[in-house]
Design a protein around this motif. Structure first.
Motif, PDB file in Angstrom:
ATOM      1  N   ALA A   1       0.981  -1.296   0.130  1.00 17.94           N
ATOM      2  CA  ALA A   1       0.343  -0.032   0.078  1.00 17.94           C
ATOM      3  C   ALA A   1       1.477   1.017  -0.091  1.00 17.94           C
ATOM      4  N   LEU A   2       2.061   1.613   0.215  1.00 12.98           N
ATOM      5  CA  LEU A   2       2.862   2.323   0.849  1.00 12.98           C
ATOM      6  C   LEU A   2       3.455   2.657  -0.142  1.00 12.98           C
ATOM      7  N   ALA A   3       3.091   1.863  -1.367  1.00 13.24           N
ATOM      8  CA  ALA A   3       5.093   1.691  -2.408  1.00 13.24           C
ATOM      9  C   ALA A   3       4.290   2.656  -3.928  1.00 13.24           C
ATOM     10  N   ASP A   4       2.911   2.819  -3.649  1.00 16.82           N
ATOM     11  CA  ASP A   4       2.185   3.597  -4.216  1.00 16.82           C
ATOM     12  C   ASP A   4       2.210   6.095  -3.796  1.00 16.82           C
ATOM     13  N   PRO A   5       2.180   6.423  -5.123  1.00 18.00           N
ATOM     14  CA  PRO A   5       2.393   7.357  -4.371  1.00 18.00           C
ATOM     15  C   PRO A   5       1.494   8.030  -3.964  1.00 18.00           C
ATOM     16  N   ALA A   6       0.217   7.071  -4.990  1.00 11.36           N
ATOM     17  CA  ALA A   6      -0.985   8.249  -4.756  1.00 11.36           C
ATOM     18  C   ALA A   6      -1.901   8.415  -3.880  1.00 11.36           C
ATOM     19  N   ARG A   7      -1.105   6.682  -3.540  1.00 13.32           N
ATOM     20  CA  ARG A   7      -2.214   6.565  -1.408  1.00 13.32           C
ATOM     21  C   ARG A   7      -1.330   6.484  -0.698  1.00 13.32           C
TER      22      ARG A   7
END
Length: 107
Positions: free
Chosen positions: A7-13
């Protein structure tokens, strides 16, 4: 913990989490106003964050509000960052002890 890392890997999240950190308890509409994505895209990201337990959802009347849950991040810090920090601090303490021993011998 794998869900949290994914989940933390995505910049939008991460951006969503940052916005909730600044103003917790936002609705989908409020989050969409500040985002460069559709409600549907934002909803997908919110589901992933909720599945990873990084946000919690509470209903206030007919409004669904999203709240940041910092505990999974704190667990990562404790589990992954903390052990490396402990080793670094131990190394610094060793350097200090060695310098003090040399100073006593020469001082």
């Amino acid at each position: 913990m794998d869900d949290v890392f994914r989940a933390l890997a995505d910049p939008a999240r991460r951006a969503i989490l940052d916005r909730l950190f600044l103003r917790n308890g936002q609705t989908l509409g409020e989050l969409t106003n500040d985002a460069d994505m559709s409600r549907q895209g934002l909803s997908k990201h919110l589901r992933i964050l909720e599945d990873a337990n990084l946000i919690s959802v509470h209903w206030h009347g007919r409004e669904k509000r999203h709240y940041l849950n910092p505990m999974p991040i704190a667990e990562i810090v404790h589990r992954w960052v903390g052990k490396f920090e402990d080793a670094r601090l131990e190394n610094l303490a060793d350097i200090k002890r060695n310098a003090e021993r040399k100073e006593k011998r020469h001082g």
